[in-house]
Design an enzyme around this catalytic site. Structure first.
Site, PDB file in Angstrom:
ATOM      1  N   HIS A 167       9.794 -16.350 -24.400  1.00  0.00           N
ATOM      2  CA  HIS A 167       9.480 -17.666 -24.985  1.00  0.00           C
ATOM      3  C   HIS A 167       9.268 -17.539 -26.507  1.00  0.00           C
ATOM      4  CE1 HIS A 167       7.963 -21.884 -23.832  1.00  0.00           C
ATOM      5  NE2 HIS A 167       8.230 -21.881 -25.120  1.00  0.00           N
TER       6      HIS A 167
ATOM      7  N   ARG B 279      12.921 -25.300 -21.263  1.00  0.00           N
ATOM      8  CA  ARG B 279      11.843 -25.187 -20.287  1.00  0.00           C
ATOM      9  C   ARG B 279      12.371 -24.565 -19.000  1.00  0.00           C
ATOM     10  NH1 ARG B 279       8.834 -25.285 -23.892  1.00  0.00           N
ATOM     11  NH2 ARG B 279       7.134 -26.718 -24.302  1.00  0.00           N
TER      12      ARG B 279
HETATM   13  C1  GLV Z   1       7.207 -24.440 -27.362  1.00  0.00           C
HETATM   14  O1  GLV Z   1       7.653 -24.154 -26.310  1.00  0.00           O
HETATM   15  C2  GLV Z   1       6.988 -25.780 -27.827  1.00  0.00           C
HETATM   16  O2  GLV Z   1       7.082 -26.710 -27.024  1.00  0.00           O
HETATM   17  O3  GLV Z   1       6.692 -25.948 -29.016  1.00  0.00           O
END
Ligand code: GLV
Length: 311
Positions: free
Chosen positions: A275, A223
């Site tokens: 991401h 994160r």
């Molecule tokens: C992606 O970031 C998740 O939390 O699955």
């Protein structure tokens, strides 16, 4: 039971869930509002606040991802509705591959060779043995524990950290504030796999970065909020010349997409990925969703998210 599914490519998810749960009426967020309102369960990834407020008799929510931060921070989240999150569901292996790539990137000097190539500079760096390349993994949940095991299986010395004590085969486990300091003092690559909670915000800051050995590298498939970005840029230093921090491979940012003006985009020793480290695999995820919904309906005790802890 009626299940409202909300995720990109929702129709494919709806079909696949209906196959697993023939007893359920599975709809997507495209269904008419009157039907959405009567959903018993919501299986969703990043629903809007409006959608979250719609169902009037919601009995449970399944988060179609590992991190529940976006859901818990959603102003539309109804109070008291139990939440289940996916546990690993194939994401750990994907993230493990991302991390193995990242560790090898620095250990085998691919970052340096890339910069040398631009200068037509042919010279070789001595290889540091894997067992002299300690890797630290912060967060030993379903994902962190598996990622740590994958990196250890590659031959690296792996240190893991969690808030409370854990024991894992082949991992040197640390815990608590003192354990974090111990780990930071000895790792050459630091991997962040903590959840985004009040307690983990900016865990990587000027003080913790200063504890890393000179020339360490950072890999963050977790994160963005875990990292104080100003402190990160300061530890990296500007330009191609390696700073206290040698480089960073980053997949998660406090604001996504990473804003165009963010200096991380253009930093020569930072790799930015959008991401993508651990997309949710549909098959494994839906097996877990079907199992969770059946357990909900049967009134079985479920391992639900603790909204106060944030995971
Ligand atoms: C992606 O970031 C998740 O939390 O699955």
């Amino acid at each position: 039971m009626r299940v409202l599914v909300h995720i990109e490519d929702g129709d494919a998810w709806r079909h696949a869930l209906a196959e697993r749960l023939p007893e359920a009426d599975v709809i997507t967020s495209e269904a008419p509002a009157a039907r959405r309102r009567e959903a018993d369960y919501l299986a969703a990834w990043k629903p809007s606040a409006e959608l979250l407020r719609e169902p009037i008799r919601l009995k449970g929510i399944v988060n179609l991802g590992a991190g529940v931060d976006a859901l818990l921070n959603n102003p539309g989240l109804p109070a008291g509705v139990p939440i289940i999150k996916l546990r690993d569901a194939g994401m750990a292996e994907l993230i493990g591959d991302y991390v193995r790539y990242g560790v090898l990137h620095f250990q085998r000097d691919f970052d340096r060779y890339r910069r040398q190539q631009a200068r037509r500079d042919w010279h070789e760096h001595a290889v540091v043995d894997k067992d002299d390349w300690p890797v630290g993994v912060l967060g030993l949940g379903a994902i962190g524990a598996k990622v740590a095991a994958m990196v250890a299986a590659d031959g690296f010395a792996v240190h893991g950290w969690s808030r409370s004590p854990k024991q894992l085969p082949d991992i040197i486990c640390h815990h608590g504030d003192e354990g974090l300091r111990e780990l930071l003092g000895q790792v050459r690559s630091l991997v962040l796999l903590l959840p985004d909670t009040r307690a983990t915000r900016h865990v990587i800051n000027a003080e913790t970065l200063a504890r890393l050995p000179a020339g360490a590298s950072l890999i963050n498939p977790g994160r963005g909020t875990l990292v104080d970005e100003a402190a990160l840029l300061d530890a990296l230093g500007p330009g191609e010349q390696e700073g206290r921090l040698r480089g960073a491979i980053l997949d998660a940012f406090p604001e996504e997409p990473l804003p165009e003006k963010n200096p991380l985009w253009g930093h020569p020793r930072v790799w930015v990925t959008p991401h993508m480290a651990g997309p949710t695999p549909m098959k494994e995820a839906l097996d877990q969703v079907a199992q969770a919904l059946r357990a909900f309906e049967a009134g079985e005790a479920l391992d639900t998210v603790d909204p106060d802890a944030g995971y």
